[in-house]
Design a protein around this motif. Structure first.
Motif, PDB file in Angstrom:
ATOM      1  N   ALA A  46      31.170  -6.387 -23.459  1.00  0.00           N
ATOM      2  CA  ALA A  46      31.516  -6.436 -24.888  1.00  0.00           C
ATOM      3  C   ALA A  46      31.498  -7.883 -25.366  1.00  0.00           C
ATOM      4  CB  ALA A  46      32.889  -5.802 -25.113  1.00  0.00           C
ATOM      5  N   GLN A  47      32.045  -8.789 -24.553  1.00  0.00           N
ATOM      6  CA  GLN A  47      32.053 -10.210 -24.948  1.00  0.00           C
ATOM      7  C   GLN A  47      30.625 -10.748 -25.042  1.00  0.00           C
ATOM      8  OE1 GLN A  47      34.850 -12.434 -22.447  1.00  0.00           O
ATOM      9  NE2 GLN A  47      36.313 -12.228 -24.131  1.00  0.00           N
ATOM     10  N   LYS A  48      29.772 -10.319 -24.104  1.00  0.00           N
ATOM     11  CA  LYS A  48      28.371 -10.791 -24.110  1.00  0.00           C
ATOM     12  C   LYS A  48      27.669 -10.331 -25.403  1.00  0.00           C
ATOM     13  CE  LYS A  48      24.113 -10.431 -21.464  1.00  0.00           C
ATOM     14  NZ  LYS A  48      23.378  -9.709 -20.437  1.00  0.00           N
ATOM     15  N   ILE A  49      27.880  -9.070 -25.769  1.00  0.00           N
ATOM     16  CA  ILE A  49      27.217  -8.537 -26.971  1.00  0.00           C
ATOM     17  C   ILE A  49      27.832  -9.165 -28.235  1.00  0.00           C
ATOM     18  CG2 ILE A  49      26.821  -6.421 -28.323  1.00  0.00           C
ATOM     19  CD1 ILE A  49      26.488  -4.938 -25.673  1.00  0.00           C
ATOM     20  N   ALA A  50      29.162  -9.322 -28.221  1.00  0.00           N
ATOM     21  CA  ALA A  50      29.829  -9.926 -29.384  1.00  0.00           C
ATOM     22  C   ALA A  50      29.307 -11.344 -29.600  1.00  0.00           C
ATOM     23  CB  ALA A  50      31.341  -9.926 -29.176  1.00  0.00           C
ATOM     24  N   GLU A  51      29.077 -12.052 -28.510  1.00  0.00           N
ATOM     25  CA  GLU A  51      28.568 -13.426 -28.590  1.00  0.00           C
ATOM     26  C   GLU A  51      27.158 -13.441 -29.184  1.00  0.00           C
ATOM     27  OE1 GLU A  51      30.040 -15.570 -25.013  1.00  0.00           O
ATOM     28  OE2 GLU A  51      28.009 -16.387 -25.073  1.00  0.00           O
ATOM     29  N   TYR A  52      26.344 -12.504 -28.734  1.00  0.00           N
ATOM     30  CA  TYR A  52      24.969 -12.387 -29.257  1.00  0.00           C
ATOM     31  C   TYR A  52      25.024 -12.175 -30.771  1.00  0.00           C
ATOM     32  CZ  TYR A  52      20.366 -10.140 -30.103  1.00  0.00           C
ATOM     33  OH  TYR A  52      19.132  -9.788 -30.601  1.00  0.00           O
ATOM     34  N   ILE A  53      25.899 -11.243 -31.189  1.00  0.00           N
ATOM     35  CA  ILE A  53      25.969 -10.917 -32.619  1.00  0.00           C
ATOM     36  C   ILE A  53      26.506 -12.128 -33.398  1.00  0.00           C
ATOM     37  CG2 ILE A  53      27.043  -9.372 -34.334  1.00  0.00           C
ATOM     38  CD1 ILE A  53      26.970  -7.157 -32.176  1.00  0.00           C
ATOM     39  N   LYS A  58      23.286  -9.091 -36.483  1.00  0.00           N
ATOM     40  CA  LYS A  58      23.267  -7.692 -36.018  1.00  0.00           C
ATOM     41  C   LYS A  58      22.145  -7.440 -35.008  1.00  0.00           C
ATOM     42  CE  LYS A  58      23.187  -6.684 -40.287  1.00  0.00           C
ATOM     43  NZ  LYS A  58      23.038  -6.072 -41.596  1.00  0.00           N
ATOM     44  N   MET A  59      22.441  -6.577 -34.063  1.00  0.00           N
ATOM     45  CA  MET A  59      21.508  -6.315 -32.961  1.00  0.00           C
ATOM     46  C   MET A  59      20.805  -4.978 -33.206  1.00  0.00           C
ATOM     47  SD  MET A  59      23.004  -5.892 -29.114  1.00  0.00           S
ATOM     48  CE  MET A  59      22.880  -7.470 -28.357  1.00  0.00           C
ATOM     49  N   GLY A 216      26.550  -4.084 -35.531  1.00  0.00           N
ATOM     50  CA  GLY A 216      27.271  -5.273 -35.977  1.00  0.00           C
ATOM     51  C   GLY A 216      28.692  -5.183 -35.432  1.00  0.00           C
ATOM     52  N   GLN A 217      29.586  -6.046 -35.910  1.00  0.00           N
ATOM     53  CA  GLN A 217      30.961  -5.968 -35.394  1.00  0.00           C
ATOM     54  C   GLN A 217      31.991  -6.288 -36.470  1.00  0.00           C
ATOM     55  OE1 GLN A 217      30.725  -8.552 -32.041  1.00  0.00           O
ATOM     56  NE2 GLN A 217      30.372 -10.396 -33.227  1.00  0.00           N
ATOM     57  N   THR A 218      33.167  -5.670 -36.309  1.00  0.00           N
ATOM     58  CA  THR A 218      34.327  -6.001 -37.146  1.00  0.00           C
ATOM     59  C   THR A 218      35.419  -6.443 -36.163  1.00  0.00           C
ATOM     60  OG1 THR A 218      35.364  -3.841 -36.944  1.00  0.00           O
ATOM     61  CG2 THR A 218      33.722  -4.083 -38.684  1.00  0.00           C
ATOM     62  N   GLU A 219      36.603  -6.782 -36.676  1.00  0.00           N
ATOM     63  CA  GLU A 219      37.703  -7.164 -35.761  1.00  0.00           C
ATOM     64  C   GLU A 219      38.100  -5.986 -34.877  1.00  0.00           C
ATOM     65  OE1 GLU A 219      38.562 -10.176 -35.413  1.00  0.00           O
ATOM     66  OE2 GLU A 219      37.603 -10.989 -37.202  1.00  0.00           O
ATOM     67  N   GLN A 220      37.786  -4.752 -35.326  1.00  0.00           N
ATOM     68  CA  GLN A 220      38.239  -3.549 -34.588  1.00  0.00           C
ATOM     69  C   GLN A 220      37.231  -3.038 -33.558  1.00  0.00           C
ATOM     70  OE1 GLN A 220      38.721  -3.602 -38.151  1.00  0.00           O
ATOM     71  NE2 GLN A 220      40.725  -4.429 -37.557  1.00  0.00           N
ATOM     72  N   GLY A 221      35.998  -3.463 -33.646  1.00  0.00           N
ATOM     73  CA  GLY A 221      35.021  -2.944 -32.671  1.00  0.00           C
ATOM     74  C   GLY A 221      33.597  -3.080 -33.176  1.00  0.00           C
ATOM     75  N   PHE A 222      32.644  -2.605 -32.359  1.00  0.00           N
ATOM     76  CA  PHE A 222      31.245  -2.619 -32.798  1.00  0.00           C
ATOM     77  C   PHE A 222      31.061  -1.534 -33.860  1.00  0.00           C
ATOM     78  CE2 PHE A 222      30.808  -4.301 -28.373  1.00  0.00           C
ATOM     79  CZ  PHE A 222      30.432  -5.581 -28.763  1.00  0.00           C
TER      80      PHE A 222
END
Ligand SMILES: C[S@@+](CC[C@H](N)C(=O)[O-])C[C@H]1O[C@@H](n2cnc3c(N)ncnc32)[C@H](O)[C@@H]1O
Length: 411
Positions: A46-53, A58-59, A216-222
Motif C-alpha cells: 500500500a505504501q509503495k502504491i501510495a508513493e507512486y500516486i 492516478k494509476m 487514486g487515493q484519499t486519506e481513507q484509502g485507495f
C-alpha cells in the motif's frame, strides 16, 4: 525516490491504521481478517502504491492490478500466500481432480504425433497439473522429452519443485523451469487459468462517453475514479459494434496486455499447438448489454467478490478472457484456430470417463468424491460451460479429439 511517511495518506502512514482498514474491509466482505505477517506485506505494498500516486498521480487500473498481483516480494503471486487449493483462495481444475490432467495428457500424446514431444506450461500454479500429466504419460510410456515451466511467481515455482520431488522424484530431470520463453519452440504450450490473471483496464459508460478507470487515493484509502481520455475514446471507436447499447453505468474490462502476451508467445512458437483454457466468452457475449457489471472477480479464502481495491496483495484478481481477441491475435500472428469449445466438451471428447475408475486417493488434493469431481469439471453451472478451451496451431497438421464436435469454432 521515496516519500516521508508523513506525506502519505492517513490510511497507510502507520501499520496500526492500515490494520484497521484491512479489518474494516474484511468485515465488509465477511471474511476472516488477514494475519499479521500478511497484513505487514499488504501495508508495504500500500505504501509503495501510495508513493507512486503521490509522485505520478492516478494509476491506470491495469498497473494497480499488476502491482497487486505481481509486485516483487509483495504482490499476490510474488509473496508467500497459500493461493490455490481448499486451504487457499480459489480452486482450479487440476486442484479439483487428477482426471483433468490425465485427460489433458491424452491430448498432448495425440498432438505429439504431429509435433515434438515437449510441453511448455505457463503459470503452473501448485504444480498439480504437471504432476498429473507426467504420471499419466509415464503410465502410458509416452513421456515428453522435456516439460518446461515458465512461472512468474518465485513462491509457486518452489511449490512446483517440492510437489514434483514428493510425487515423482524419478522424473525430476524431465522438468525444466525457464525465466523467459524459449526460442523457436516446437511442441505443445499449455496455459490453464493464466490469461485471466493478466491485468486489464476498467471501462465505464457515462453521460460523457466511455471512461477509463484509475486508482487514486484519499486519506481513507485507495479510490477508483473514471475519466474520458484518448484510450477510452479510441476503444469506443474500435468497438462501436459492441458498446453501442451500453447504458450509463455499464462496466467492462479491456485487455490489451493479453493480446501482447499471446503475440509474444506465438512469436516464439515455431511449430505445434497452444492450448489456452480459461474463464471467458466470445466478444459479443462478453460485452453484451445483459452483462452490465463486467467480469472482474476477486477471490479471498474461497469468497468471490468484486472489490479489487480491498485486501491489497492478499486476494486474487481475475477477469474473463475475450476469446475473440485471442483468436484474432493468433490469425495476425500466422497461427490458426485449431478449435474452440467448452471445457466440458473438450474433456468429454478427449475421453475423461476412462479415468473415473482409476482415481487414486493419493492423487486427489480435494475432498470431493469422484462423482463430485466429474460434476465440477463438466456441469454447465460449474466449470463445464464457463471455462473454454481455445486451441491454436502453427505449422501443425494434426488434430485433437477434444475439438472433434465443434459447435463453437467461429471465434
Ligand atoms: C490462477 S493461477 C493458475 C495455476 C495453474 N495453471 C492451475 O490451473 O492451477 C495463475 C498462474 O499463472 C501464473 N502467471 C500469471 N501471469 C503469468 C505470465 N505472464 N507468465 C507465466 N505465468 C504467469 C501465476 O503465477 C499462477 O501460477
Amino acid at each position: 525516490m521515496s516519500v516521508e511517511p508523513a506525506a502519505l495518506p492517513d490510511f497507510c502512514r502507520n501499520f496500526d491504521d492500515y490494520l484497521k482498514l484491512l479489518e474494516q474491509q474484511s468485515r465488509a466482505l465477511e471474511v476472516p481478517a488477514p494475519e499479521s505477517a500478511a497484513a505487514e506485506i499488504s501495508f508495504q505494498l500500500a505504501q509503495k502504491i501510495a508513493e507512486y500516486i503521490y509522485f505520478k498521480g492516478k494509476m491506470p487500473f491495469s498497473e494497480f492490478m499488476h502491482q497487486a498481483l505481481y509486485s516483487p516480494g509483495l504482490g499476490y503471486y510474488s509473496a508467500g500466500s497459500h493461493k490455490l487449493g481448499a486451504a487457499g483462495d480459489f480452486v482450479t481444475a487440476p486442484e479439483i481432480s487428477p482426471m483433468f490432467g490425465q485427460t489433458i495428457a491424452k491430448s498432448l500424446q495425440q498432438a505429439w504425433r504431429s509435433t515434438e514431444p515437449k510441453v511448455l506450461e505457463l503459470g503452473a500454479g501448485s504444480g498439480k497439473l504437471m504432476c498429473d500429466i507426467l504420471k499419466q504419460c509415464q503410465q502410458d510410456k509416452m513421456l515428453p522429452d522435456t516439460y518446461y515451466i515458465l512461472e512468474v511467481s518465485a513462491d509457486l515455482k518452489q511449490r512446483q519443485q517440492r510437489l514434483l520431488n514428493e510425487r515423482l522424484p524419478e522424473l525430476s530431470t524431465k522438468v525444466v523451469w525457464l525465466d523467459r520463453l524459449p526460442k523457436n519452440f516446437e511442441g505443445v504450450v499449455l496455459a490453464n487459468e493464466v490469461a485471466d490473471a493478466i491485468p486489464v483496464e476498467l471501462l465505464m459508460q457515462t453521460e460523457q462517453g466511455l471512461t477509463q478507470g484509475f486508482v487514486g487515493q484519499t486519506e481513507q484509502g485507495f479510490k477508483l475514479e473514471f475519466q474520458v481520455n484518448d484510450f477510452s475514446q479510441g476503444w469506443q471507436k474500435r468497438h462501436a459494434n459492441v458498446c453501442a447499447d451500453w447504458r450509463e453505468g455499464y462496466l467492462a474490462e479491456s485487455c490489451e496486455h493479453r493480446r501482447d502476451w499471446l503475440k509474444g508467445l506465438l512469436a516464439e512458437v515455431e511449430q505445434g499447438i497452444v492450448l489456452l483454457i480459461d474463464y471467458g466468452f466470445e466478444e459479443e457475449e462478453l460485452y453484451s448489454p445483459y452483462r452490465p457489471q463486467g467480469s472482474l472477480q476477486c477471490y479471498y479464502r474461497q469468497k468471490k467478490h468484486s472489490m479489487p481495491l480491498a485486501l491489497l496483495g492478499l486476494q486474487d484478481i481475475t477477469s474473463s478472457v475475450n476469446f475473440t481477441q485471442l483468436a484474432q491475435t493468433a490469425l495476425d500472428s500466422d497461427a490458426v484456430v485449431l478449435g474452440f469449445t467448452t471445457q466440458a466438451e473438450f474433456l468429454t471428447q478427449s475421453g475423461i470417463e476412462q479415468f473415473v475408475a482409476q482415481v487414486e486417493d493419493s492423487d486427489t488434493m480435494s475432498s470431493l468424491s469422484v462423482a463430485q469431481q466429474l460434476q465440477t469439471l463438466l456441469m454447465p453451472n460449474e466449470m463445464g460451460q464457463s471455462i473454454k478451451v481455445l486451441g491454436l496451431s502453427k505449422n501443425f497438421n494434426g488434430s485433437l479429439s477434444g475439438f472433434a464436435s465443434l459447435g463453437m469454432n467461429k471465434v
